[in-house]
Motif scaffolding. Structure first.
Motif: not given
Lengths: 253, 336
Positions: B171-176, B196-198, B204-206, B227-230
């Protein structure tokens, strides 16, 4: 100006009132009714007319002012304290909203609620005693200015407080005693001269007196003095809020 | 029972896919976040940030890695307007965060570390509230899309207090995301959430990055940063120790150790094992082999074979990944 943000915060704050309708509306109606039963009907019947009006009618402006002051301070202080307490203040501070817009929204909502409660108190009172308002425009002006001034005071309190205990401190231990001793239930000329002089230090005396003047055309002090006190409250409140946002006091480390 | 031999194509391993994705990353040359000589000293004298300078390009995923108290949250707090900087400047897409705060903040979305939500509001209302704060007209279609993307649409009429911890995080991500930000700050987005959520959040971030959103996340999970960052910035005691391309940094940092408990103590390491740069414990009972997890070959098979040929026998073996603390120690040590 980010008017949409002001509207969003204002409506959010107002929705809290409607969500807690019983607590917000019914409580002041019940309190006012109790005051009238006790002071108006039971005790007031034995007290002679004051300034040409019955005792029941005499206490109406003071009771409205009592509600207005306590509700303004409580609503505004809780409105800004709760986001600080829950941590959701981050959202307000990181939004493209100026400090003026924040204050406008929070104080506007708190003042609106307080005025609504004041009008409900007035409507409830009119069910118990015949009422007439000599200067309706001034009555509205006093209502609005007092609500805004004390909502500003509440906003400052909500920023200053770091616990719910402190949040309840000012309304309970400052506003209520000052209002009771500010001529809500009596006229200053009923007091001995010494206490009359002491009472003039109490700013609420001027608010109650000015408000009563707008109802019955007479008050304990001149209406100009009453207006001056409201103006002073407003200026002091605005200055303090300006300083809070400028310094980041309790908002931004 | 049959055993299936797996043939792994190096270009289809998760790591290879990740690296390939980084090479085709939509990051362009437009600087979305520019931090110059930023410092923060709190009222009690604690220096949380010390002369930090950094640039993040549009469409980039930048991870700020550091232990607790390193200054990550302070850095984000300053950029987002929650904390006042002691000195230095910050620009978001060219807009100074103090002089032109409206333009700067309107580009930023912030997901805070703490689960700070208004417990009594409905999910859909609090998301719409966030959009309104940023001065945007209501857009139910966008709010619906954001909530659907984060699997919260079914919960739109639930009160926030009824949500699980993972849902609150989403939800915090949705608000942002409600005001369609171009720069998204995620402060420890997966702290305390299940695997799983992670992984959902990473997806989502990608997806956001594909749309050109610049993402700056803080974490103390090295796996997450990998895993995520450039690019990864390592921060410690308020100082940005290094900023490096993720692939290079992981090659440098991502080592593992193989520890062998020997049958008989060794006086010294046999000459024929010199190429493995083994460490021998003082009592001669333990051999330690450090290897690169990102290398094509770890050398373990060859080492075990050479140990056997050298007549070195062992009773037990175990592997251990370099801990983040060790990585930080190695980064801040004078030798590094």
């Amino acid at each position: 100006m980010n008017l949409r943000a002001v509207q969003t915060i204002y409506l959010f704050e107002m929705s809290r009132t409607f969500r807690t309708l019983l607590q917000s509306i019914l409580a002041p109606v019940l309190t006012t009714s109790l005051y009238f039963v006790v002071f108006g009907a039971a005790i007031g019947a034995r007290i002679p007319e004051m300034g040409g009006v019955s005792y029941g009618a005499f206490i109406v402006p003071g009771l409205i002012m009592l509600m207005l002051l306590t509700q303004s301070v409580s609503n505004a202080s809780f409105g800004i304290y709760f986001p600080r307490f829950s941590g959701t203040i981050y959202e307000l501070l990181s939004a493209p909203v100026s400090s003026f817009e924040l204050v406008l929204a929070f104080v506007g909502a708190a003042a609106t609620k307080a005025i609504l409660i004041g009008l409900i108190t007035l409507a409830t009172a009119s069910a118990f005693v015949p009422l007439e308002i000599a200067h309706p425009v001034w009555m509205a002006a006093f209502l609005v200015l007092t609500a805004v001034s004390f909502s500003l005071l509440g906003f400052i309190l909500g920023i200053w407080a770091d616990s719910f205990e402190k949040l309840g401190f000012v309304p309970l231990l400052v506003i209520t005693p000052l209002t009771f001793l500010g001529g809500t239930f009596y006229s200053l000329d009923m007091l001995p001269p010494f206490w009359q002089t002491v009472s003039l230090v109490n700013p609420v005396v001027y608010l109650v007196s000015g408000f009563r003047w707008s109802f019955y055309g007479a008050g304990d002090v001149s209406v100009v003095a009453s207006l001056a006190v409201v103006a002073i409250f407003l200026v002091v409140g605005l200055t303090a809020v300006w300083w809070i946002f400028r310094s980041g006091y309790r908002l931004k480390p | 029972m049959t055993r299936t031999q797996l043939t792994v194509n190096p270009t289809t391993t998760p790591a290879a896919q990740r690296d390939a994705a980084r090479e085709t990353s939509p990051a362009d040359d437009r600087v979305m976040l520019s931090i110059e000589h930023l410092s923060k000293v709190y009222a009690d004298g604690f220096k949380a940030l010390d002369d930090v300078s950094l640039e993040v390009r549009r469409g980039e995923i930048f991870a700020l890695l550091g232990p607790n108290g390193a200054g990550k949250t302070t850095l984000i707090g300053i950029v987002c307007g929650l904390i006042t900087a002691s000195s230095g400047s910050v620009r978001v897409d060219g807009h100074d965060i103090v002089r032109n705060y409206r333009a700067a903040r309107s580009l930023i979305g912030l997901v805070p570390q703490e689960l700070t939500t208004d417990a009594f509001e409905k999910v859909i209302d609090t998301t719409a509230f966030s959009r309104g704060l940023f001065g945007l007209a209501p857009n139910p279609a966008h709010i619906e899309k954001v909530l659907r993307d984060l699997s919260l649409w079914d919960k739109r009429n639930s009160r926030v207090r009824e949500l699980s911890g993972g849902m609150k995080r989403r939800l915090l991500i949705a608000k942002a995301l409600a005001h369609e930000p171009e720069v998204l700050f995620l402060d420890e987005p997966t702290a305390g959430v299940d695997v799983e959520l992670r992984r959902d959040m990473w997806l989502q971030v990608r997806a956001l990055r594909e749309r050109g959103v610049t993402v700056i996340l803080t974490t103390h999970y090295i796996e997450e940063a990998e895993e995520m960052a450039d690019r990864i910035g390592v921060i410690n005691h308020g100082e940005l120790i290094l900023v490096q391309n993720t692939t290079e940094l992981m090659r440098r940092l991502g080592s593992k150790q193989l520890t062998l408990q020997l049958n008989e103590p060794l006086q010294q390491i046999p000459e024929m094992l010199a190429e493995y740069e083994l460490e021998l414990s003082e009592d001669g009972h333990t051999l330690i082999y450090t290897y690169d997890t990102h290398g094509e070959r770890t050398g373990i098979t060859a080492l075990l074979s050479d140990l056997s040929r050298a007549g070195v026998r062992f009773t037990d073996l175990r592997t251990r990944e370099t801990s983040l603390e060790e990585i930080f120690v190695s980064l801040v040590s004078p030798q590094s």
